[in-house]
Design a protein around this motif. Sequence first.
Motif, PDB file in Angstrom:
ATOM      1  N   HIS A   1       4.769   7.024 -45.797  1.00 51.13           N
ATOM      2  CA  HIS A   1       3.438   6.298 -45.715  1.00 51.13           C
ATOM      3  C   HIS A   1       2.743   6.042 -47.044  1.00 51.13           C
ATOM      4  O   HIS A   1       3.410   6.051 -48.000  1.00 51.13           O
ATOM      5  CB  HIS A   1       2.758   6.763 -44.733  1.00 51.13           C
ATOM      6  CG  HIS A   1       3.403   7.127 -43.212  1.00 51.13           C
ATOM      7  ND1 HIS A   1       3.611   5.846 -42.415  1.00 51.13           N
ATOM      8  CD2 HIS A   1       4.076   8.129 -42.864  1.00 51.13           C
ATOM      9  CE1 HIS A   1       4.256   6.307 -41.487  1.00 51.13           C
ATOM     10  NE2 HIS A   1       4.616   7.650 -41.614  1.00 51.13           N
TER      11      HIS A   1
ATOM     12  N   GLU B   1      -1.121  11.996 -42.391  1.00 48.27           N
ATOM     13  CA  GLU B   1       0.309  12.289 -42.709  1.00 48.27           C
ATOM     14  C   GLU B   1       0.669  12.068 -44.008  1.00 48.27           C
ATOM     15  O   GLU B   1       1.373  12.781 -44.912  1.00 48.27           O
ATOM     16  CB  GLU B   1       0.948  11.519 -41.579  1.00 48.27           C
ATOM     17  CG  GLU B   1       2.709  12.155 -41.593  1.00 48.27           C
ATOM     18  CD  GLU B   1       3.616  10.981 -41.223  1.00 48.27           C
ATOM     19  OE1 GLU B   1       4.873  11.018 -41.677  1.00 48.27           O
ATOM     20  OE2 GLU B   1       3.280   9.989 -40.235  1.00 48.27           O
TER      21      GLU B   1
ATOM     22  N   HIS C   1       8.452  13.191 -43.552  1.00 45.21           N
ATOM     23  CA  HIS C   1       7.475  12.728 -42.629  1.00 45.21           C
ATOM     24  C   HIS C   1       7.080  13.619 -41.909  1.00 45.21           C
ATOM     25  O   HIS C   1       7.656  14.959 -41.819  1.00 45.21           O
ATOM     26  CB  HIS C   1       8.066  11.483 -41.747  1.00 45.21           C
ATOM     27  CG  HIS C   1       8.244  10.262 -42.295  1.00 45.21           C
ATOM     28  ND1 HIS C   1       7.260   9.080 -42.030  1.00 45.21           N
ATOM     29  CD2 HIS C   1       9.069   9.815 -43.323  1.00 45.21           C
ATOM     30  CE1 HIS C   1       7.781   8.333 -42.910  1.00 45.21           C
ATOM     31  NE2 HIS C   1       8.590   8.355 -43.508  1.00 45.21           N
ATOM     32  N   MET C   2       5.929  13.640 -41.090  1.00 42.98           N
ATOM     33  CA  MET C   2       5.456  14.534 -40.158  1.00 42.98           C
ATOM     34  C   MET C   2       5.419  13.817 -38.817  1.00 42.98           C
ATOM     35  O   MET C   2       5.161  12.740 -38.727  1.00 42.98           O
ATOM     36  CB  MET C   2       3.795  15.117 -40.474  1.00 42.98           C
ATOM     37  CG  MET C   2       3.700  15.707 -41.928  1.00 42.98           C
ATOM     38  SD  MET C   2       4.893  16.874 -42.388  1.00 42.98           S
ATOM     39  CE  MET C   2       4.870  17.080 -44.058  1.00 42.98           C
TER      40      MET C   2
HETATM   41 ZN   LIG Z   1       5.708   9.227 -40.616  1.00 43.68          ZN
END
Ligand SMILES: [Zn+2]
Length: 731
Positions: free
Chosen positions: A548, A562, A619-620
């Motif tokens: 992101h 995130e 990522h989370m």
């Molecule tokens: Zn993500």
Amino acid sequence: MNRKKSICLYLLLLIVIFIPLQQVNAASSLKIKYDGKMCYYSDKQLKATLDGSTINISKTPGILINGYAMLPYIDVFKKALGASCKYDAGKGTITIKQYNTTIILNIGSRTAYINGKKVLAPVASKKVYYYKTKITRVLVPSRFVAEALGYSYTWNSKTATVQIASPYQIYYDGQWRLYEGSKGTVVFDGESIDVSDMPVIILNSTALVPAKKVFSNSSLNLSYKNNTTANIITISNETTTIQYELGSLTAYVNDIPYTLTEAPKKVKDNVTKKSYVMVPAKFTAQSLGYTYLWDTTDKTCEITSQQEIPEAETAVWQWKSDSTELTDSSVYSNLLLSMTLSRENSQEVFTLEGINPIQANFNFNQDTNSISLSIVNLDNSFEAIDTVMDQSVCIKKLVVSKCENGSTKVSIELLSGTDYYISASGNAYTLNFSNSSASAVSTLELAKPENMDFNLITDEDQYYDKRFLIKIPGNQVAFYQEHEIINTSPQINNISYEYNVEDNVTNIIFATNSVQGYRLKNNTDSFLLEVAEPKYIYNNIVVFDPGHGGDDPGAIQNGYYESNLNFAILYTYLEQYMNLDESNVKAYWTRREESEFLSLSERAAFAEQVDADLFISLHMNAASSSTASGTEIYYSTLNNTTNSFGVTSKLLADYLIETLPNNLGLKSRGVKTANYVVVKSNSVPAVLIELGFMTNSGDLSKLTDSSFQDTVALELYQEINSFFELYPTNR
Ligand SMILES: [Zn+2]
């Protein structure tokens, strides 16, 4: 007399009755005490061997409990195997430590720890008292311990013997180490060289070979000298001398220093226990003018004799006419005196020389990548030529026909990547060739300011702006204006200088045509700057992709974005580790600003631009249920082919899931597949890590904690470096 007889008879009876009875007892049962109870153990009494030699446990033989072979740890693991063992009577624990493994066992409980990880032993360890010998021993589940330490284990039920075999160990720098890497062989010009005493070993992604065996006592037959007082190894042929110092990362080739990826060292193994001087195979072979290839499947160093490629301008191929006069001047207007292909660096020149100026019609055929010349009215004093130019880096084939209908045809098939231009002067007609792929690494010479210490020079890779900086202490602008750096590199567009007053440093800025790798080497009176595509400079390359960013915050929870968490871990904290001198990995980032936005396909494409070996996106996770927690690692089945060093996306995912969640105290949810763009549209093994769930309060408190973020970065740094040790790119 009678009385004497009866005593004798009595004694005899005693002997007859008791002696066989004792023998029967000894063979069939063992009086021992464990778990607080005395018992007669009547099952098999176990023996043990290490590498075929008996381990003496006759006074305290091993026993079977629930079918598991229990052996006294002190005799087997401490005395025979040489592991460090500690018994804590208070806690009732035994700690057994060897190589990189620490095992903690509990007396009376199956709970055990291997390197801090809780596991269940098949049987609890027991304290056993042997009545006959009055000895107490702690018995441990032997297979469990031996295998955890890396030994191989065989149970011979016929002889009731536990057969333990040592793992492969190598000794260097004063220490025995478990070696689990490849054990390779060596082939020279197709013939194998006997390295059975000391195989090729891989340390730090570098294949090391026994120097004397491979380079001297073989058909390579090179001169090998070992100065044991100075620890200097010299390997040489007629033109090249390599000097290695044991334990040093600097090698000298014809007195020019080079930095090695792994130092030459004296190594012995636990099989032959003979010491060998080991040197980097690739560096040695290539410096001496051989070609080198590591065959990943066969684990073989393939060294091949090379046709010598001269560096200075030299004739690569030449044809000369026998005659210098026209055979018939009424028919022919010109005579070809010579044809020469010569080379200077990566440029080749093909020259036709006549007794008069050569008039030729030039034609280039793109389909066949061929040049054809038709030369007017050339004397036929030569034989037709049809030759493969195997010494040329620009030309594949040359065909010259005899004159027909007033013209002689010359056809030159080019190798791919070859550029050309024509020049003619006097009686010479010249085709100038250059092949960019043949000169992958270009070298620039930088003048060295007086008394400049090479170690004080730093650099900064601004790959995102397609440039890099070499930083020289002090104000050297005037010096470099006077000692101009000649740009002979096709990869460099521009060189400029700026003095940074604040840091008192002069930046030499190299603007490049695309992302380029580079390295600076010390030379006697100058510095040498090597520039090439990243894969020609760096052994291991990884692209990190913090998920992101910009307008896209990703998941949002309790005010946390995130994109910020991904960035903090994968860039802010990770960069400092990746930039450590000891790191073997060149790292690039798709996103270097928290606010930067990049499309998914741009991220995936970036891996190819920098010749990456691996791509890792962070990522989370988020879920509608707050109970979901832990790490998932994704790869795409559409991007899972085996790369040049035997790695797939799945293999990378499997490797990371093994260690990452566990070492970070996160739950492992395993490896999953999904066609996310960054992994699917990638050209290299690529994974996407969903580290934890922002929707889970336990995970979130960790993910947002800066010291935890730092720990994740360090863990990733270590895992990636170890990964390349396991799967060397062999560049
Ligand atoms: Zn993500």
